[in-house]
Design an enzyme around this catalytic site. Structure first.
Site, PDB file in Angstrom:
ATOM      1  N   ALA A  16       0.831  -1.213   0.000  1.00 21.49           N
ATOM      2  CA  ALA A  16       0.000   0.000   0.000  1.00 21.49           C
ATOM      3  C   ALA A  16       0.860   1.256   0.000  1.00 21.49           C
ATOM      4  O   ALA A  16       0.340   2.369   0.067  1.00 21.49           O
ATOM      5  CB  ALA A  16      -0.916   0.000   1.224  1.00 21.49           C
ATOM      6  N   GLY A  17       2.186   1.077  -0.086  1.00 23.87           N
ATOM      7  CA  GLY A  17       3.086   2.226  -0.119  1.00 23.87           C
ATOM      8  C   GLY A  17       3.300   2.702  -1.549  1.00 23.87           C
ATOM      9  O   GLY A  17       2.637   2.250  -2.487  1.00 23.87           O
ATOM     10  N   PHE A  18       4.247   3.598  -1.694  1.00 25.46           N
ATOM     11  CA  PHE A  18       4.505   4.227  -3.001  1.00 25.46           C
ATOM     12  C   PHE A  18       4.910   3.180  -4.051  1.00 25.46           C
ATOM     13  O   PHE A  18       4.165   2.904  -5.004  1.00 25.46           O
ATOM     14  CB  PHE A  18       5.595   5.301  -2.791  1.00 25.46           C
ATOM     15  N   ILE A  19       6.064   2.563  -3.873  1.00 24.64           N
ATOM     16  CA  ILE A  19       6.545   1.613  -4.887  1.00 24.64           C
ATOM     17  C   ILE A  19       5.678   0.361  -4.873  1.00 24.64           C
ATOM     18  O   ILE A  19       5.316  -0.182  -5.928  1.00 24.64           O
ATOM     19  CB  ILE A  19       8.028   1.249  -4.632  1.00 24.64           C
ATOM     20  N   GLY A  20       5.321  -0.090  -3.660  1.00 21.30           N
ATOM     21  CA  GLY A  20       4.531  -1.320  -3.535  1.00 21.30           C
ATOM     22  C   GLY A  20       3.227  -1.254  -4.302  1.00 21.30           C
ATOM     23  O   GLY A  20       2.826  -2.236  -4.948  1.00 21.30           O
ATOM     24  N   THR A  41      17.985  -0.350  -1.134  1.00 18.34           N
ATOM     25  CA  THR A  41      18.295   0.999  -1.613  1.00 18.34           C
ATOM     26  C   THR A  41      19.794   1.172  -1.877  1.00 18.34           C
ATOM     27  O   THR A  41      20.618   0.468  -1.279  1.00 18.34           O
ATOM     28  CB  THR A  41      17.840   2.020  -0.540  1.00 18.34           C
ATOM     29  N   ASP A  42      20.113   2.134  -2.727  1.00 15.12           N
ATOM     30  CA  ASP A  42      21.534   2.442  -2.949  1.00 15.12           C
ATOM     31  C   ASP A  42      22.135   3.167  -1.744  1.00 15.12           C
ATOM     32  O   ASP A  42      23.357   3.313  -1.648  1.00 15.12           O
ATOM     33  CB  ASP A  42      21.717   3.284  -4.230  1.00 15.12           C
ATOM     34  N   GLU A  43      21.286   3.606  -0.823  1.00 16.80           N
ATOM     35  CA  GLU A  43      21.802   4.363   0.326  1.00 16.80           C
ATOM     36  C   GLU A  43      22.654   3.496   1.252  1.00 16.80           C
ATOM     37  O   GLU A  43      23.400   4.015   2.081  1.00 16.80           O
ATOM     38  CB  GLU A  43      20.653   5.029   1.095  1.00 16.80           C
ATOM     39  N   TYR A  92      18.220   5.103   8.749  1.00 11.79           N
ATOM     40  CA  TYR A  92      17.431   4.422   7.710  1.00 11.79           C
ATOM     41  C   TYR A  92      18.317   3.479   6.897  1.00 11.79           C
ATOM     42  O   TYR A  92      18.023   2.286   6.778  1.00 11.79           O
ATOM     43  CB  TYR A  92      16.778   5.453   6.776  1.00 11.79           C
ATOM     44  N   LYS A 129      18.402  -0.723   6.634  1.00  6.17           N
ATOM     45  CA  LYS A 129      18.244  -1.459   5.374  1.00  6.17           C
ATOM     46  C   LYS A 129      19.489  -2.320   5.110  1.00  6.17           C
ATOM     47  O   LYS A 129      19.385  -3.449   4.630  1.00  6.17           O
ATOM     48  CB  LYS A 129      18.032  -0.487   4.199  1.00  6.17           C
TER      49      LYS A 129
HETATM   50  N1  LIG Z   1      11.362   5.355  -2.427  1.00  4.87           N
HETATM   51  C1  LIG Z   1      12.596   5.143  -2.893  1.00  4.87           C
HETATM   52  O1  LIG Z   1      13.179   6.009  -3.557  1.00  4.87           O
HETATM   53  C2  LIG Z   1      13.271   3.812  -2.653  1.00  4.87           C
HETATM   54  C3  LIG Z   1      14.455   3.525  -3.317  1.00  4.87           C
HETATM   55  C4  LIG Z   1      15.064   2.284  -3.113  1.00  4.87           C
HETATM   56  C5  LIG Z   1      14.489   1.362  -2.267  1.00  4.87           C
HETATM   57  N2  LIG Z   1      13.339   1.670  -1.604  1.00  4.87           N
HETATM   58  C6  LIG Z   1      12.766   0.659  -0.729  1.00  4.87           C
HETATM   59  O2  LIG Z   1      11.536   0.268  -1.308  1.00  4.87           O
HETATM   60  C7  LIG Z   1      10.596  -0.056  -0.286  1.00  4.87           C
HETATM   61  C8  LIG Z   1       9.336   0.756  -0.469  1.00  4.87           C
HETATM   62  O3  LIG Z   1       9.661   2.139  -0.436  1.00  4.87           O
HETATM   63  P1  LIG Z   1       8.508   3.236  -0.581  1.00  4.87           P
HETATM   64  O4  LIG Z   1       9.160   4.496  -0.974  1.00  4.87           O
HETATM   65  O5  LIG Z   1       7.411   2.677  -1.397  1.00  4.87           O
HETATM   66  O6  LIG Z   1       8.041   3.356   0.938  1.00  4.87           O
HETATM   67  P2  LIG Z   1       6.671   3.889   1.553  1.00  4.87           P
HETATM   68  O7  LIG Z   1       7.047   4.514   2.847  1.00  4.87           O
HETATM   69  O8  LIG Z   1       5.908   4.693   0.562  1.00  4.87           O
HETATM   70  O9  LIG Z   1       5.816   2.560   1.820  1.00  4.87           O
HETATM   71  C9  LIG Z   1       6.137   1.660   2.856  1.00  4.87           C
HETATM   72  C10 LIG Z   1       4.956   0.723   3.046  1.00  4.87           C
HETATM   73  O10 LIG Z   1       5.307  -0.219   4.067  1.00  4.87           O
HETATM   74  C11 LIG Z   1       4.220  -0.315   4.977  1.00  4.87           C
HETATM   75  N3  LIG Z   1       4.748  -0.666   6.303  1.00  4.87           N
HETATM   76  C12 LIG Z   1       5.508   0.106   7.110  1.00  4.87           C
HETATM   77  N4  LIG Z   1       5.787  -0.562   8.246  1.00  4.87           N
HETATM   78  C13 LIG Z   1       5.184  -1.784   8.149  1.00  4.87           C
HETATM   79  C14 LIG Z   1       5.093  -2.916   8.999  1.00  4.87           C
HETATM   80  N5  LIG Z   1       5.700  -2.928  10.207  1.00  4.87           N
HETATM   81  N6  LIG Z   1       4.399  -3.997   8.585  1.00  4.87           N
HETATM   82  C15 LIG Z   1       3.770  -3.985   7.373  1.00  4.87           C
HETATM   83  N7  LIG Z   1       3.799  -2.938   6.528  1.00  4.87           N
HETATM   84  C16 LIG Z   1       4.513  -1.845   6.910  1.00  4.87           C
HETATM   85  C17 LIG Z   1       3.574   1.062   4.970  1.00  4.87           C
HETATM   86  O11 LIG Z   1       2.233   1.021   5.447  1.00  4.87           O
HETATM   87  C18 LIG Z   1       3.674   1.438   3.513  1.00  4.87           C
HETATM   88  O12 LIG Z   1       2.562   0.962   2.791  1.00  4.87           O
HETATM   89  C19 LIG Z   1      11.297   0.214   1.046  1.00  4.87           C
HETATM   90  O13 LIG Z   1      11.795  -0.998   1.532  1.00  4.87           O
HETATM   91  C20 LIG Z   1      12.441   1.155   0.662  1.00  4.87           C
HETATM   92  O14 LIG Z   1      13.528   0.995   1.538  1.00  4.87           O
HETATM   93  C21 LIG Z   1      12.713   2.876  -1.777  1.00  4.87           C
END
Ligand SMILES: NC(=O)c1ccc[n+]([C@@H]2O[C@H](COP(=O)([O-])OP(=O)(O)OC[C@H]3O[C@@H](n4cnc5c(N)ncnc54)[C@H](O)[C@@H]3O)[C@@H](O)[C@H]2O)c1
Length: 365
Positions: free
Chosen positions: A17-21, A140-142, A165, A169
């Site tokens: 339900a998150g951004f990438i998900g 992440t690349d971080e 953060y 990761k």
């Molecule tokens: N956004 C970026 O630029 C980016 C880049 C590289 C990697 N990532 C990785 O990709 C993944 C998703 O990133 P995003 O930007 O979509 O993040 P986001 O914060 O938009 O979404 C995170 C999701 O995880 C859920 N969540 C949080 N804690 C939880 C828990 N304890 N149990 C179940 N669900 C939980 C949240 O409800 C949310 O839907 C992360 O693991 C992040 O580290 C993100």
């Protein structure tokens, strides 16, 4: 869990339900897979992001915490996925500086919890299904820390995280790798650069710029805006994740990026330029006049850039969306969805975080 799976490829997405998900879930459902969206719906999770799939029989929800071993085990065992994409995380660097504990808990312990449940599930599969099973740890690349020159990170780069953060990761990635080496669990780790696109939480850099610009507020830029990030359009990232699942040999890890390293100030200028033409101010001034430089974030990494040569040459993946097209689509989407999301509870469920200060808030990771 709200509903049981139907036959076919079954894929579990944590953090769906998150951004990438949410983009990944949509992509998988459109490809015909049955998807279990496992998400606790933290402040960053929005069911509304998948409203377009509300009537789909392919989408199933499990509103649980990835740190709850019983809930994770039960979801995996009853849904019986062929693949698991692990995205659930706390993802905002500024929040990790204010409250690191929940990052260690969710990002590191949550990953160990998922790995542990996946391992016992995988061990119980028949040989054919065991052979097919994959777990993709989305990272992440971080984790590599900062670059001080014009080079790029690659799969052999040393982990050297700077923020709580990225440390959480990195620890999760180490656990994922250890489960592969110790138990043979078929895990891939992907390390992607900064994503952008529709449905990104309003606390992240590009939505912050748009939101502050349109509200007539100052647009905060850390330091002098010289920090460099490598930008990837979110749907290109999702395609890369699916390619890793479908095409990769077991045990391979991949860096994902679009060779699009840009200074933060140039990102701000590009967004202002688009807004100037798509939503001009009545006085015809530029939104650039609202830019304000603010005190730099502690431990702010200078430059991230990644070399995606391996995923391009081995899996044939390449980004489909240019920075110019992706940014235009993103800005247009936010202009058309000004009420998304209702900004729910910007504090964490445990109340660890401060309310972001709109005058200085600006995630530039
Ligand atoms: N956004 C970026 O630029 C980016 C880049 C590289 C990697 N990532 C990785 O990709 C993944 C998703 O990133 P995003 O930007 O979509 O993040 P986001 O914060 O938009 O979404 C995170 C999701 O995880 C859920 N969540 C949080 N804690 C939880 C828990 N304890 N149990 C179940 N669900 C939980 C949240 O409800 C949310 O839907 C992360 O693991 C992040 O580290 C993100």
């Amino acid at each position: 869990m709200e509903s049981r799976h139907v036959d076919g490829s079954r894929v579990m997405v944590t953090g769906g339900a998150g951004f990438i998900g949410s983009h990944l879930v949509r992509n998988l459902v459109h490809l015909g897979h049955s998807v279990l969206c496992f998400d606790k719906l933290s402040y960053a999770g929005h069911r509304e992001s998948l409203d377009d799939l509300a009537s789909s029989s392919k989408l199933h929800w499990c509103i649980e915490d990835v740190c709850d071993p019983q809930a994770v085990r039960s979801a995996i065992n009853s849904f019986a996925p062929t693949a698991i994409f692990h995205l659930a995380a706390e993802s905002h660097v500024d929040r990790s500086i204010d409250g690191p504990l929940v990052f260690a808990q969710t990002n590191t312990m949550g990953t160990v919890c998922l790995l542990d449940a996946s391992l016992s599930y995988w061990k119980g599969l028949d040989p054919a299904r065991r052979e097919r099973f994959r777990l993709i740890q989305v990272s992440t690349d971080e984790v590599y820390g900062e670059l001080m020159d014009e080079s790029s990170f690659h799969e052999q780069s040393r982990y050297d995280p700077s923020s709580p953060y990225s440390a959480s990761k990195a620890a999760a990635d180490h656990f994922a790798r250890s489960f592969r080496r110790t138990y043979g669990l078929p895990v891939h780790i992907t390390n992607s650069s900064n994503n952008y696109g529709p449905f990104q939480h309003p606390e992240k850099l590009i939505p912050v710029i748009i939101r502050h610009a349109l509200a007539g507020q100052t647009i905060p830029v850390y330091g002098q805006g010289l920090n460099v990030r490598d930008w990837l359009y979110v749907t290109d990232h999702c395609q890369a994740l699916i390619d890793v699942w479908k095409k990769s040999a077991p045990g391979e890890d991949y860096i994902v990026g679009a060779r699009c390293a840009i200074r933060n100030l140039d990102v701000v200028h590009a967004v202002c330029h688009l807004l100037d033409s798509l939503s001009p101010l009545v006085n015809a001034e530029s939104y650039r006049n609202q830019i304000q430089f603010v005190k730099d974030r502690p431990g702010h990494d200078y430059r991230y850039a990644v070399d995606p040569d391996k995923i391009m040459s081995k899996l044939g993946w390449k980004p489909a969306v240019t920075w110019e097209d992706g940014l235009r689509k993103t800005v247009q989407w936010y202009l058309a969805h000004s009420s998304w999301p209702r900004i729910k509870n910007l504090e964490s469920s445990k109340g660890v975080f401060r309310e972001p200060n709109l005058g200085t808030e600006s995630d530039q990771s």
